[in-house]
Scaffold this motif. Structure first.
Motif, PDB file in Angstrom:
ATOM      1  N   THR A  56      36.080  45.666  44.865  1.00  0.00           N
ATOM      2  CA  THR A  56      34.841  45.698  44.092  1.00  0.00           C
ATOM      3  C   THR A  56      35.120  45.533  42.600  1.00  0.00           C
ATOM      4  O   THR A  56      36.256  45.732  42.138  1.00  0.00           O
ATOM      5  N   TYR A 115      36.488  40.542  44.014  1.00  0.00           N
ATOM      6  CA  TYR A 115      37.177  39.434  44.682  1.00  0.00           C
ATOM      7  C   TYR A 115      37.662  39.911  46.036  1.00  0.00           C
ATOM      8  O   TYR A 115      37.559  41.094  46.367  1.00  0.00           O
ATOM      9  N   THR A 116      38.186  39.019  46.820  1.00  0.00           N
ATOM     10  CA  THR A 116      38.744  39.348  48.131  1.00  0.00           C
ATOM     11  C   THR A 116      40.191  38.895  48.159  1.00  0.00           C
ATOM     12  O   THR A 116      40.492  37.751  47.803  1.00  0.00           O
ATOM     13  N   PRO A 129      38.215  43.305  50.586  1.00  0.00           N
ATOM     14  CA  PRO A 129      37.302  43.157  49.449  1.00  0.00           C
ATOM     15  C   PRO A 129      37.645  44.174  48.357  1.00  0.00           C
ATOM     16  O   PRO A 129      37.878  45.351  48.647  1.00  0.00           O
TER      17      PRO A 129
END
Length: 106
Positions: free
Chosen positions: A80, A71-72, A78
């Protein structure tokens, strides 16, 4: 990872780290789940309002693990996909608080 049947979990920060806490909500029997966690799908919501799918895995004798989709963050960082050990589960009112342990490194 899918989310339609996922249980919501509110996290205290914008990302996970050892010692972070997330509160699982809406479990039918929180005391029983805290004592003996079962595999479930989770919808994590972080303190900055971002969200992602996750899965809680339980495979004795190892500790439960939480696999989190990429998700960011709201700030644009970001994150991972990752898998974390869950070092603790405890009933907190009608919720179950997960205490995050160490990341599983591949």
């Amino acid at each position: 990872m899918t989310e339609p049947d996922a249980y919501p979990a509110l996290c205290t920060h914008t990302h996970l780290f050892p010692g972070a806490r997330c509160r699982l909500q809406g479990l039918p029997h929180p005391a029983a789940f805290a004592a003996a966690p079962q595999p479930i799908e989770v919808h994590l919501r972080f303190s900055d309002g971002t969200a992602t799918a996750a899965e809680l895995h339980t495979q004795p004798p190892a500790r439960p693990t939480l696999t989190v989709a990429a998700y960011t963050t709201a700030a644009g960082t970001p994150i991972t996909e990752s898998t974390w050990t869950v070092k603790g589960t405890a009933q907190k009112e009608n919720d179950v608080e997960l205490t995050i342990g160490t990341p599983n490194r591949a």
